[in-house]
Scaffold this motif. Structure first.
Motif, PDB file in Angstrom:
ATOM      1  N   GLN A  21      34.091  40.888  29.097  1.00  0.00           N
ATOM      2  CA  GLN A  21      35.179  40.807  29.698  1.00  0.00           C
ATOM      3  C   GLN A  21      36.156  42.129  29.835  1.00  0.00           C
ATOM      4  N   ASP A  95      39.155  28.648  35.319  1.00  0.00           N
ATOM      5  CA  ASP A  95      40.513  29.529  35.023  1.00  0.00           C
ATOM      6  C   ASP A  95      40.113  31.088  35.273  1.00  0.00           C
ATOM      7  N   ASP A  96      41.047  31.801  34.898  1.00  0.00           N
ATOM      8  CA  ASP A  96      40.747  33.609  34.806  1.00  0.00           C
ATOM      9  C   ASP A  96      39.782  33.877  34.062  1.00  0.00           C
ATOM     10  N   ARG A  99      36.211  33.025  35.261  1.00  0.00           N
ATOM     11  CA  ARG A  99      35.964  33.756  36.493  1.00  0.00           C
ATOM     12  C   ARG A  99      35.726  35.094  35.787  1.00  0.00           C
ATOM     13  N   ALA A 100      36.227  35.732  34.864  1.00  0.00           N
ATOM     14  CA  ALA A 100      36.101  37.086  34.300  1.00  0.00           C
ATOM     15  C   ALA A 100      34.565  36.755  33.585  1.00  0.00           C
ATOM     16  N   ARG A 154      36.783  35.087  44.947  1.00  0.00           N
ATOM     17  CA  ARG A 154      38.155  35.291  43.856  1.00  0.00           C
ATOM     18  C   ARG A 154      37.818  35.867  42.678  1.00  0.00           C
ATOM     19  N   SER A 155      36.707  35.597  42.268  1.00  0.00           N
ATOM     20  CA  SER A 155      36.190  36.183  40.902  1.00  0.00           C
ATOM     21  C   SER A 155      36.235  37.651  40.882  1.00  0.00           C
ATOM     22  N   GLY A 157      37.641  39.653  42.965  1.00  0.00           N
ATOM     23  CA  GLY A 157      38.578  40.181  43.357  1.00  0.00           C
ATOM     24  C   GLY A 157      38.580  40.482  45.022  1.00  0.00           C
ATOM     25  N   ASP A 160      42.509  37.850  47.143  1.00  0.00           N
ATOM     26  CA  ASP A 160      43.697  37.299  46.333  1.00  0.00           C
ATOM     27  C   ASP A 160      44.591  36.013  47.148  1.00  0.00           C
ATOM     28  N   ASP A 163      47.708  29.830  43.367  1.00  0.00           N
ATOM     29  CA  ASP A 163      47.027  28.543  43.421  1.00  0.00           C
ATOM     30  C   ASP A 163      47.144  27.475  44.292  1.00  0.00           C
ATOM     31  N   TRP A 166      44.522  28.394  46.725  1.00  0.00           N
ATOM     32  CA  TRP A 166      43.342  28.063  46.410  1.00  0.00           C
ATOM     33  C   TRP A 166      42.846  26.566  46.165  1.00  0.00           C
TER      34      TRP A 166
END
Length: 185
Positions: A21, A95-96, A99-100, A154-155, A157, A160, A163, A166
């Protein structure tokens, strides 16, 4: 008598994910993971074998985490449609960090394509849940493809979204396919 294992595999996998990450997939080396985890390279190799084995363990871990999340979203509901809705909900709630992690895993896979086979099998299992060519099976595949597409866009990028937007997208996915059975996203 063999010495008991003192390396926490889960901690090492977490460290490997954090390394990817933070620094990208090219940073995933045995030396770097060992440093990140605070263990020796020999200890890491004893625990996982090779870099490919470490990648396989990361992929297996991701499958387990995601499948567990789907089971929680599904609750006591049964049947392929309930499972598909749970899959969509699980994708929407990533969550972020998740996704990362996925972006890092995708890049890692480019370096080690032999790991594509278990991923293909995992997706084949999910896409085959509906049982073939029935209307419901096609709707389930549509839901999974739509959820995965939104998740990856979304993951990576490419889009954008706040929430609220989304959540609206995922509610639309479920309403489009199963309007009378939609669950809140």
């Amino acid at each position: 008598m063999a010495r008991p294992r003192t390396i926490d595999r889960e901690k090492v996998l977490t460290c490997a994910e954090q390394l990817v990450q933070r620094n990208g997939a090219t940073a995933l080396t045995l030396d770097a993971v060992a440093r990140e985890a605070g263990i020796t390279k020999g200890g890491l190799q004893y625990c996982f074998g090779s870099k490919d084995d470490l990648i396989a363990a990361l992929i297996e871990r991701w499958f387990l985490v995601f499948d567990t999340h789907v089971a929680r979203c599904r609750g006591a509901l049964s049947g392929p449609a309930a499972l598909a809705r749970a899959y969509v909900q699980a994708c929407s709630r990533m969550d972020d960090a998740a996704r990362a992690r996925m972006v890092g895993m995708l890049v890692t896979l480019l370096q080690s394509p032999r790991h594509l086979a278990p991923i293909k099998a995992w997706y084949a299992r999910w896409l085959g849940q509906g049982g073939g060519h029935t209307v419901e099976a096609r709707q389930i595949r549509t839901m999974i493809f739509a959820a995965e597409g939104a998740f990856f866009l979304r993951s990576l990028g490419f889009v954008d979204m706040q929430d609220a937007q989304w959540n609206s997208v995922f509610a639309d996915i479920q309403n489009m396919v199963f309007p009378d059975k939609a669950s809140p996203a």
